[in-house]
Design a protein around this motif. Structure first.
Motif, PDB file in Angstrom:
ATOM      1  N   ARG A  74     -14.385  -9.148  -3.822  1.00 40.25           N
ATOM      2  CA  ARG A  74     -13.477  -8.103  -4.301  1.00 40.25           C
ATOM      3  C   ARG A  74     -13.698  -6.778  -3.581  1.00 40.25           C
ATOM      4  NH1 ARG A  74     -14.058  -4.337  -8.340  1.00 40.25           N
ATOM      5  NH2 ARG A  74     -15.919  -5.378  -9.079  1.00 40.25           N
ATOM      6  N   HIS A  75     -14.954  -6.386  -3.382  1.00 41.08           N
ATOM      7  CA  HIS A  75     -15.225  -5.115  -2.715  1.00 41.08           C
ATOM      8  C   HIS A  75     -14.688  -5.125  -1.284  1.00 41.08           C
ATOM      9  CE1 HIS A  75     -17.446  -3.757  -6.084  1.00 41.08           C
ATOM     10  NE2 HIS A  75     -18.593  -4.383  -5.820  1.00 41.08           N
ATOM     11  N   GLU A  78     -10.581  -5.940  -1.462  1.00 39.94           N
ATOM     12  CA  GLU A  78      -9.681  -5.062  -2.217  1.00 39.94           C
ATOM     13  C   GLU A  78     -10.160  -3.612  -2.274  1.00 39.94           C
ATOM     14  OE1 GLU A  78      -9.009  -6.800  -6.086  1.00 39.94           O
ATOM     15  OE2 GLU A  78      -8.812  -8.801  -5.221  1.00 39.94           O
ATOM     16  N   ASP A  79     -11.375  -3.398  -2.785  1.00 44.10           N
ATOM     17  CA  ASP A  79     -11.834  -2.037  -3.067  1.00 44.10           C
ATOM     18  C   ASP A  79     -11.928  -1.178  -1.808  1.00 44.10           C
ATOM     19  OD1 ASP A  79     -12.048  -2.925  -5.681  1.00 44.10           O
ATOM     20  OD2 ASP A  79     -14.208  -3.237  -5.569  1.00 44.10           O
ATOM     21  N   PRO A  81     -10.653  -1.710   1.353  1.00 40.73           N
ATOM     22  CA  PRO A  81      -9.361  -1.456   1.991  1.00 40.73           C
ATOM     23  C   PRO A  81      -8.506  -0.433   1.242  1.00 40.73           C
ATOM     24  CG  PRO A  81      -9.838  -3.788   2.075  1.00 40.73           C
ATOM     25  CD  PRO A  81     -10.898  -3.151   1.202  1.00 40.73           C
ATOM     26  N   SER A  82      -8.578  -0.436  -0.075  1.00 43.99           N
ATOM     27  CA  SER A  82      -7.833   0.549  -0.866  1.00 43.99           C
ATOM     28  C   SER A  82      -8.328   1.975  -0.595  1.00 43.99           C
ATOM     29  CB  SER A  82      -7.962   0.211  -2.352  1.00 43.99           C
ATOM     30  OG  SER A  82      -7.319   1.173  -3.132  1.00 43.99           O
ATOM     31  N   ILE A  83      -9.639   2.134  -0.523  1.00 39.39           N
ATOM     32  CA  ILE A  83     -10.217   3.455  -0.224  1.00 39.39           C
ATOM     33  C   ILE A  83      -9.808   3.904   1.172  1.00 39.39           C
ATOM     34  CG2 ILE A  83     -12.391   4.693   0.191  1.00 39.39           C
ATOM     35  CD1 ILE A  83     -13.612   2.825  -2.033  1.00 39.39           C
ATOM     36  N   LYS A  85      -7.141   2.948   2.839  1.00 41.16           N
ATOM     37  CA  LYS A  85      -5.701   3.231   2.805  1.00 41.16           C
ATOM     38  C   LYS A  85      -5.446   4.663   2.309  1.00 41.16           C
ATOM     39  CE  LYS A  85      -1.405   1.132   1.251  1.00 41.16           C
ATOM     40  NZ  LYS A  85      -0.804   0.011   0.514  1.00 41.16           N
ATOM     41  N   GLU A  86      -6.176   5.080   1.291  1.00 38.23           N
ATOM     42  CA  GLU A  86      -6.050   6.453   0.790  1.00 38.23           C
ATOM     43  C   GLU A  86      -6.506   7.463   1.844  1.00 38.23           C
ATOM     44  OE1 GLU A  86      -4.589   7.684  -2.015  1.00 38.23           O
ATOM     45  OE2 GLU A  86      -3.921   5.589  -2.165  1.00 38.23           O
ATOM     46  N   LYS A  89      -3.877   8.085   4.404  1.00 39.73           N
ATOM     47  CA  LYS A  89      -2.857   9.031   3.922  1.00 39.73           C
ATOM     48  C   LYS A  89      -3.334  10.471   4.097  1.00 39.73           C
ATOM     49  CE  LYS A  89      -0.968   5.935   0.408  1.00 39.73           C
ATOM     50  NZ  LYS A  89      -0.869   5.685  -1.048  1.00 39.73           N
TER      51      LYS A  89
END
Length: 119
Positions: A74-75, A78-79, A81-83, A85-86, A89
């Motif tokens: 999960r890290h 998901e976790d 890659p999400s960080i 991605k932010e 931005k």
């Protein structure tokens, strides 16, 4: 400038951070033209967003997120890659990429054999 941000999980054990700091010191010696920093997913500081901020504030135009994780999960999937991605931005001018977990590297079986032979 290229930055290498070594990401580890984080631990309450002070020894864990000492080991990461030592690894980063060795990486800096081997990659003198790159900025090498570290960050942790949880528990320990700096956090991943703080590590990314540090790289960018030191002039990084590219940040390679280097996963100090043995396997996917999960890290990794998901976790982190999400960080990232932010962060993309916040810093659209910076190129971000994420390595595979170290357990997927072709030399891992040789590393295990070395460790076994040392024991």
């Amino acid at each position: 400038m290229k930055a290498i941000l070594i990401i580890s999980h984080g631990s309450r054990s002070p020894r864990t951070k000492e080991e990461i700091v030592s690894l980063v010191r060795l990486m800096r010696e081997r990659m003198p033209k790159s900025l090498v920093e570290y960050a942790f997913l949880e528990i320990e500081l700096p956090s991943i967003p703080e590590g990314i901020d540090q790289c960018v504030s030191n002039g990084a135009s590219e940040v390679i997120i280097t996963l100090n994780f043995l396997n996917s999960g999960r890290h990794v999937n998901e976790d982190i890659p999400s960080i990232v991605k932010e962060a993309q931005k916040r810093y659209p001018q910076v190129k971000f990429s994420i390595t595979r977990p170290i357990g997927q590297h072709a030399q891992i079986p040789d590393l295990f054999v070395d460790l076994i032979n040392e024991t």
